[in-house]
Design a protein around this motif. Structure first.
Motif, PDB file in Angstrom:
ATOM      1  N   LEU B  68     -30.297  -2.002  17.923  1.00  0.00           N
ATOM      2  CA  LEU B  68     -30.426  -2.562  16.577  1.00  0.00           C
ATOM      3  C   LEU B  68     -31.308  -3.816  16.607  1.00  0.00           C
ATOM      4  O   LEU B  68     -32.201  -3.991  15.767  1.00  0.00           O
ATOM      5  CB  LEU B  68     -29.039  -2.890  16.015  1.00  0.00           C
ATOM      6  CG  LEU B  68     -28.993  -3.339  14.558  1.00  0.00           C
ATOM      7  CD1 LEU B  68     -29.496  -2.254  13.623  1.00  0.00           C
ATOM      8  CD2 LEU B  68     -27.563  -3.740  14.159  1.00  0.00           C
ATOM      9  N   GLU B  69     -31.064  -4.661  17.588  1.00  0.00           N
ATOM     10  CA  GLU B  69     -31.893  -5.866  17.742  1.00  0.00           C
ATOM     11  C   GLU B  69     -33.352  -5.474  18.016  1.00  0.00           C
ATOM     12  O   GLU B  69     -34.286  -6.025  17.428  1.00  0.00           O
ATOM     13  CB  GLU B  69     -31.344  -6.711  18.896  1.00  0.00           C
ATOM     14  CG  GLU B  69     -32.143  -7.970  19.214  1.00  0.00           C
ATOM     15  CD  GLU B  69     -31.964  -9.072  18.184  1.00  0.00           C
ATOM     16  OE1 GLU B  69     -31.080  -8.941  17.319  1.00  0.00           O
ATOM     17  OE2 GLU B  69     -32.728 -10.059  18.222  1.00  0.00           O
ATOM     18  N   THR B 157     -31.742   3.952  12.388  1.00  0.00           N
ATOM     19  CA  THR B 157     -31.470   4.303  10.989  1.00  0.00           C
ATOM     20  C   THR B 157     -30.904   3.100  10.233  1.00  0.00           C
ATOM     21  O   THR B 157     -31.321   2.805   9.104  1.00  0.00           O
ATOM     22  CB  THR B 157     -30.488   5.507  10.924  1.00  0.00           C
ATOM     23  OG1 THR B 157     -31.061   6.596  11.655  1.00  0.00           O
ATOM     24  CG2 THR B 157     -30.249   5.950   9.486  1.00  0.00           C
ATOM     25  N   ALA B 158     -29.969   2.399  10.856  1.00  0.00           N
ATOM     26  CA  ALA B 158     -29.402   1.210  10.206  1.00  0.00           C
ATOM     27  C   ALA B 158     -30.470   0.132  10.014  1.00  0.00           C
ATOM     28  O   ALA B 158     -30.502  -0.559   8.982  1.00  0.00           O
ATOM     29  CB  ALA B 158     -28.243   0.676  11.041  1.00  0.00           C
ATOM     30  N   SER B 159     -31.341   0.000  11.000  1.00  0.00           N
ATOM     31  CA  SER B 159     -32.317  -1.107  10.952  1.00  0.00           C
ATOM     32  C   SER B 159     -33.310  -0.958   9.794  1.00  0.00           C
ATOM     33  O   SER B 159     -33.727  -1.956   9.204  1.00  0.00           O
ATOM     34  CB  SER B 159     -33.074  -1.219  12.274  1.00  0.00           C
ATOM     35  OG  SER B 159     -34.032  -0.195  12.385  1.00  0.00           O
ATOM     36  N   TYR B 160     -33.680   0.274   9.457  1.00  0.00           N
ATOM     37  CA  TYR B 160     -34.598   0.453   8.309  1.00  0.00           C
ATOM     38  C   TYR B 160     -33.974  -0.128   7.043  1.00  0.00           C
ATOM     39  O   TYR B 160     -34.625  -0.826   6.266  1.00  0.00           O
ATOM     40  CB  TYR B 160     -34.903   1.935   8.059  1.00  0.00           C
ATOM     41  CG  TYR B 160     -35.431   2.702   9.239  1.00  0.00           C
ATOM     42  CD1 TYR B 160     -36.506   2.237   9.975  1.00  0.00           C
ATOM     43  CD2 TYR B 160     -34.861   3.919   9.609  1.00  0.00           C
ATOM     44  CE1 TYR B 160     -36.994   2.951  11.060  1.00  0.00           C
ATOM     45  CE2 TYR B 160     -35.337   4.639  10.687  1.00  0.00           C
ATOM     46  CZ  TYR B 160     -36.397   4.150  11.403  1.00  0.00           C
ATOM     47  OH  TYR B 160     -36.868   4.858  12.467  1.00  0.00           O
ATOM     48  N   TYR B 165     -33.445  -3.365   2.558  1.00  0.00           N
ATOM     49  CA  TYR B 165     -32.468  -3.661   1.497  1.00  0.00           C
ATOM     50  C   TYR B 165     -31.503  -4.797   1.859  1.00  0.00           C
ATOM     51  O   TYR B 165     -30.702  -5.204   1.024  1.00  0.00           O
ATOM     52  CB  TYR B 165     -31.653  -2.408   1.170  1.00  0.00           C
ATOM     53  CG  TYR B 165     -32.485  -1.263   0.650  1.00  0.00           C
ATOM     54  CD1 TYR B 165     -33.147  -1.360  -0.576  1.00  0.00           C
ATOM     55  CD2 TYR B 165     -32.611  -0.092   1.376  1.00  0.00           C
ATOM     56  CE1 TYR B 165     -33.914  -0.294  -1.054  1.00  0.00           C
ATOM     57  CE2 TYR B 165     -33.377   0.974   0.912  1.00  0.00           C
ATOM     58  CZ  TYR B 165     -34.017   0.870  -0.308  1.00  0.00           C
ATOM     59  OH  TYR B 165     -34.770   1.907  -0.770  1.00  0.00           O
ATOM     60  N   GLY B 166     -31.555  -5.261   3.104  1.00  0.00           N
ATOM     61  CA  GLY B 166     -30.669  -6.347   3.507  1.00  0.00           C
ATOM     62  C   GLY B 166     -31.259  -7.697   3.134  1.00  0.00           C
ATOM     63  O   GLY B 166     -32.365  -7.782   2.583  1.00  0.00           O
ATOM     64  N   PRO B 170     -34.656 -13.261   9.150  1.00  0.00           N
ATOM     65  CA  PRO B 170     -33.908 -12.494  10.152  1.00  0.00           C
ATOM     66  C   PRO B 170     -32.422 -12.379   9.848  1.00  0.00           C
ATOM     67  O   PRO B 170     -31.624 -12.184  10.763  1.00  0.00           O
ATOM     68  CB  PRO B 170     -34.127 -13.343  11.409  1.00  0.00           C
ATOM     69  CG  PRO B 170     -34.109 -14.756  10.900  1.00  0.00           C
ATOM     70  CD  PRO B 170     -34.684 -14.704   9.501  1.00  0.00           C
ATOM     71  N   ARG B 171     -32.028 -12.475   8.592  1.00  0.00           N
ATOM     72  CA  ARG B 171     -30.600 -12.536   8.277  1.00  0.00           C
ATOM     73  C   ARG B 171     -29.987 -11.175   7.950  1.00  0.00           C
ATOM     74  O   ARG B 171     -28.790 -11.071   7.748  1.00  0.00           O
ATOM     75  CB  ARG B 171     -30.374 -13.502   7.105  1.00  0.00           C
ATOM     76  CG  ARG B 171     -30.706 -14.956   7.447  1.00  0.00           C
ATOM     77  CD  ARG B 171     -30.342 -15.905   6.339  1.00  0.00           C
ATOM     78  NE  ARG B 171     -31.186 -15.760   5.150  1.00  0.00           N
ATOM     79  CZ  ARG B 171     -30.796 -15.238   4.003  1.00  0.00           C
ATOM     80  NH1 ARG B 171     -29.563 -14.805   3.860  1.00  0.00           N
ATOM     81  NH2 ARG B 171     -31.634 -15.146   2.983  1.00  0.00           N
TER      82      ARG B 171
END
Lengths: 180, 197
Positions: B68-69, B157-160, B165-166, B170-171
């Motif tokens: 993820l990082e 998948t989570a990182s996209y 949308y997050g 870098p938060r």
């Protein structure tokens, strides 16, 4: 060592997102993952994760390197094969290796740059432990191929490391049969 | 969606990666290296098979966090690069197309082909991969697995979603979590990943 003397055929298959290097599938990963993986294995409980990393690297390059040499029959002396192994290491992005002093009985190898040192410094900062486990495994694997020995014939110990402020990483290579 | 993903794949897969004088590959703010897929499969699978299912799940969680990082940093580095600005940004007209572009960018690393199957803006992303390396090897060597083994694709998948949308970089890392709901290592015909908040 002149890495450009050797060629490595890399083919990208865009509809499959596969990269074939001399007939084997490879992938490209960043230092956040490579160092993260290394950290996970260093901290494994109940398993010698470092030994697992080294032995796995040894095994996969023991399998890969003969297929490369088969495709390049012009590389046919031990000295040329040592240079080719260093060139492969460079091609993969791990740094500069000097294997010129190695013989079938072992000897010392040097690395004048190290991906894992650079990567770890960028991600976590300096540490007081050597870090080039992957290189130890890589060397043990390719040397067994070059000197026509069975898998796990060599033991490689990192004695100096750029991470510790040394001028280069130094790897002592010994025949496993000579080790306690 | 009308993004030219073939063009994006072509842009980022052509040419040699830049190296410094010591042979280290530095690009998009990260240091990269090639390795044999068999290395990653073997080293991780051997560790997982030596421990209890609970400990294996913990290791996979740590690997998920590492990827993820990796993905969050690498994809952000790519989308803020000059090449992206010149070649890709002009094609992107919506956050959904940015997701599509990032997935196309991922499709140059040699890890297997990712396809978007569903995207609900800001809520849910479903990705399928039909040719991931590890699941086939798990089946060959260990037989059907009780859980999906594709920590790498879960994290991608989570990182996209995190990036698009997050909260602003870098938060945003960790805003979305991803589950692998199908895996070829479990006998499914493909691997499927669902990222949600």
């Amino acid at each position: 060592m002149n890495p450009s003397k050797f060629t490595f055929k890399k083919v990208f298959y865009p509809t499959a997102n596969q990269i074939e290097l001399e007939g084997s599938l490879v992938s490209l990963h960043c230092h956040h993952f490579n160092c993260g993986l290394l950290k996970v294995f260093e901290e494994l409980k109940g398993i010698d994760g470092i030994s697992l990393l080294e032995k796995t690297a040894e095994e996969v390059f023991y399998q890969f390197f003969p297929s490369y040499l088969c495709r390049h029959p012009e590389i046919n002396t031990p000295a040329q094969k040592l240079e080719a192994a260093a060139a492969l290491y460079h091609f993969l992005g791990y740094g500069l290796l000097d294997l010129g002093a190695l013989t079938p009985k072992g000897g010392k190898a040097k690395a004048y740059s190290s991906y894992y040192v650079t990567a770890w410094l960028a991600k976590y900062g300096r540490r007081s432990q050597k870090i080039c486990y992957f290189t130890c495994g890589f060397l043990a694997g390719v040397l067994a191929v070059i000197f026509e020995r069975p898998l796990f014939s060599y033991r490689v110990i990192e004695q100096k490391c750029l991470m510790l402020g040394d001028d280069y990483c130094e790897f002592l290579v010994k025949e496993a049969s000579q080790c306690p | 969606m009308s993004l030219d993903t073939t063009k994006i794949i072509k842009i980022f897969s052509s040419g040699d990666l830049p190296r410094d004088h010591k042979g280290i590959i530095g690009v998009f703010g990260i240091y990269a290296a090639y390795n044999l897929n068999e290395f990653f499969y073997k080293v991780v699978s051997r560790a997982l098979m030596k421990v209890s299912p609970e400990e294996a799940a913990q290791i996979e969680t740590q690997l998920y966090e590492a990827v993820l990082e990796c993905a969050y940093q690498t994809f952000h580095g790519a989308r803020t690069s000059l090449t992206w600005e010149q070649e890709v940004s002009p094609m992107i007209r919506s956050p959904e197309e940015e997701i599509e572009a990032l997935v196309a960018f991922t499709n140059v690393f040699g890890i297997g082909f990712l396809e978007i199957k569903e995207l609900i803006p800001g809520k849910r992303l479903v990705i399928q991969v039909g040719n991931a390396y590890d699941p086939k090897r798990y089946l060959e060597e260990y037989g059907p697995q009780p859980v999906g083994r594709c920590y790498m694709f879960r994290a991608c998948t989570a990182s996209y979603m995190d990036l698009v949308y997050g909260p602003p970089f870098p938060r945003g890392k960790g805003t979305f979590r991803c589950q692998e709901v199908r895996c070829r290592s479990m006998g499914d015909p493909y691997c499927e990943f669902v990222a949600e908040r």
